[in-house]
Design a protein around this motif. Structure first.
Motif, mmCIF file in Angstrom:
data_model
loop_
_atom_site.group_PDB
_atom_site.id
_atom_site.type_symbol
_atom_site.label_atom_id
_atom_site.label_comp_id
_atom_site.label_asym_id
_atom_site.label_seq_id
_atom_site.Cartn_x
_atom_site.Cartn_y
_atom_site.Cartn_z
ATOM 1 N N ARG A 1 31.615 -2.934 1.790
ATOM 2 C CA ARG A 1 32.587 -3.782 2.017
ATOM 3 C C ARG A 1 32.262 -4.812 3.261
ATOM 4 O O ARG A 1 32.691 -5.792 3.206
ATOM 5 C CB ARG A 1 33.805 -3.050 2.257
ATOM 6 C CG ARG A 1 35.020 -3.918 2.178
ATOM 7 C CD ARG A 1 36.248 -3.273 2.456
ATOM 8 N NE ARG A 1 36.378 -2.450 3.375
ATOM 9 C CZ ARG A 1 36.726 -2.870 4.611
ATOM 10 N NH1 ARG A 1 36.975 -4.318 4.960
ATOM 11 N NH2 ARG A 1 36.627 -2.009 5.902
ATOM 12 N N GLU A 2 32.013 -3.825 4.494
ATOM 13 C CA GLU A 2 31.767 -4.735 5.601
ATOM 14 C C GLU A 2 30.705 -5.864 5.526
ATOM 15 O O GLU A 2 30.771 -6.769 6.012
ATOM 16 C CB GLU A 2 31.762 -3.705 6.687
ATOM 17 C CG GLU A 2 32.924 -3.007 7.116
ATOM 18 C CD GLU A 2 32.514 -1.845 8.080
ATOM 19 O OE1 GLU A 2 33.611 -1.064 8.482
ATOM 20 O OE2 GLU A 2 31.391 -1.094 8.145
ATOM 21 N N GLU B 1 31.647 -8.860 3.342
ATOM 22 C CA GLU B 1 32.458 -9.660 4.410
ATOM 23 C C GLU B 1 31.498 -10.525 5.226
ATOM 24 O O GLU B 1 31.654 -11.770 5.258
ATOM 25 C CB GLU B 1 33.380 -8.939 5.055
ATOM 26 C CG GLU B 1 34.572 -8.521 4.319
ATOM 27 C CD GLU B 1 35.603 -7.769 5.223
ATOM 28 O OE1 GLU B 1 36.037 -8.575 6.247
ATOM 29 O OE2 GLU B 1 36.141 -6.728 4.790
ATOM 30 N N THR C 1 29.608 -13.012 3.254
ATOM 31 C CA THR C 1 30.658 -14.380 2.886
ATOM 32 C C THR C 1 30.509 -15.341 4.398
ATOM 33 O O THR C 1 30.258 -16.574 4.025
ATOM 34 C CB THR C 1 31.697 -14.021 2.683
ATOM 35 O OG1 THR C 1 31.848 -13.123 1.432
ATOM 36 C CG2 THR C 1 32.598 -15.136 2.177
ATOM 37 N N VAL D 1 36.001 -7.800 11.363
ATOM 38 C CA VAL D 1 34.738 -7.235 10.724
ATOM 39 C C VAL D 1 33.361 -7.248 11.428
ATOM 40 O O VAL D 1 32.564 -6.440 11.799
ATOM 41 C CB VAL D 1 34.506 -7.724 9.330
ATOM 42 C CG1 VAL D 1 33.905 -9.155 9.289
ATOM 43 C CG2 VAL D 1 33.160 -6.839 8.611
#
Length: 288
Positions: free
Chosen positions: A119-120, A123, A126, A152
């Motif tokens: 997940r990190e 992010e 992106t 993050v």
């Protein structure tokens, strides 16, 4: 009747003499290397041997070549942690010896897939794509300094710092993040491009040679080798056999920045390879 028998005996003797002559002639052909048929047989034997020897040489060559490159971390493996202890280079030891508490317990390289979460990483990817969108070139490598206060990023930076503290035996208060933290995007390069238009990331280098303040290096991969891109593997240059890291999303590679960890990156042949590189220093004046 007797006349017929005599004639048959005489004819038989004549045939026997002809057979003997033919056998002698055949034996001469076999024994005489000057005859065309013998030359042809010799040529075929020589050619066959050459083919066998050439095949053996090719097998030996490629076997030896494969032995000189070893996969240190495969993309398909999920690594809790894999390390290799190395002999520190004298130049590196001389440099870090000036900083009490920052001297490595061991010079090494270490790879793990368990420090930064997926997940990190997504992010960060992106953010990286947005940061690089306007500045990215159509080919080659594009790097920008990652100076971001997003949560993050701060979490990732701290996790990586403490991973280095743990695996290299450094005091937390004695190691600092150095500028710059680099976002990188690498795209394939056409043969028409000249070496003056992009960084030669495939040339071997040592981080401590690039900047004396770099003492520990960490690379976080934001995509998967052989899925998001091809080529672009990270290769440590060793005397006996080069060690290759195949990027995996969230994979973290950490290593001492001296010449014991000289490396290069393979050319990217398709897709885009994204990564985030952190440099850490023992010298407080270079603290970000």
């Amino acid at each position: 009747m007797q006349e017929i028998k005599k004639r048959n005996i005489r004819d038989g003797n004549d045939l026997s003499e002809k057979n003997k002559e033919q056998l002698v002639e055949n034996d001469k052909i076999i024994r005489d290397p000057g005859q065309p048929s013998c030359k042809k047989n010799l040529s075929l034997r020589v050619f066959s041997r050459m083919v066998v020897i050439s095949s053996l040489l090719i097998v030996v060559y490629f076997s030896t070549k494969e032995e000189k490159i070893k996969i240190f971390a495969r993309q398909t493996d999920i690594l809790v942690g894999k390390g290799e202890i190395l002999e520190c280079s004298s130049e590196y030891l001389k440099d870090v010896d000036k900083y009490e508490g920052c001297f490595p317990k061991e010079c090494k390289r270490f790879v793990t897939d368990k420090v930064i979460s997926i997940r990190e990483t997504e992010e960060l990817l992106t953010i990286a794509q947005k940061e690089l969108q306007l500045k990215s070139s159509t080919e080659g490598i594009t790097t920008v300094e990652f100076s971001n206060n997003l949560n993050v990023y701060q979490i990732t930076k701290e996790k990586i710092k403490y991973a280095i503290v743990h695996h290299f035996g450094v005091e937390p208060s004695k190691i600092y993040m150095a500028r710059p933290a680099l976002l990188s995007a690498i795209k394939p390069i056409s043969h028409k491009k000249t070496s003056t238009t992009f960084n030669n990331y495939w040339d071997p280098r040592t981080d401590n040679d690039l900047h004396k303040s770099f003492h520990y290096t960490a690379v976080l991969y934001l995509g998967d080798y052989d899925k998001d891109f091809r080529g672009g593997r990270f290769v440590f240059v060793d005397k006996k056999a080069n060690k290759t890291i195949e990027p995996r999303k969230s994979r973290l590679s950490m290593f001492t920045s001296g010449s014991e960890n000289r490396y290069y990156i393979e050319r990217v042949t398709s897709g885009i390879k994204y990564s985030l590189t952190f440099y850490f220093t023992c010298d407080k004046q270079f603290n970000v």
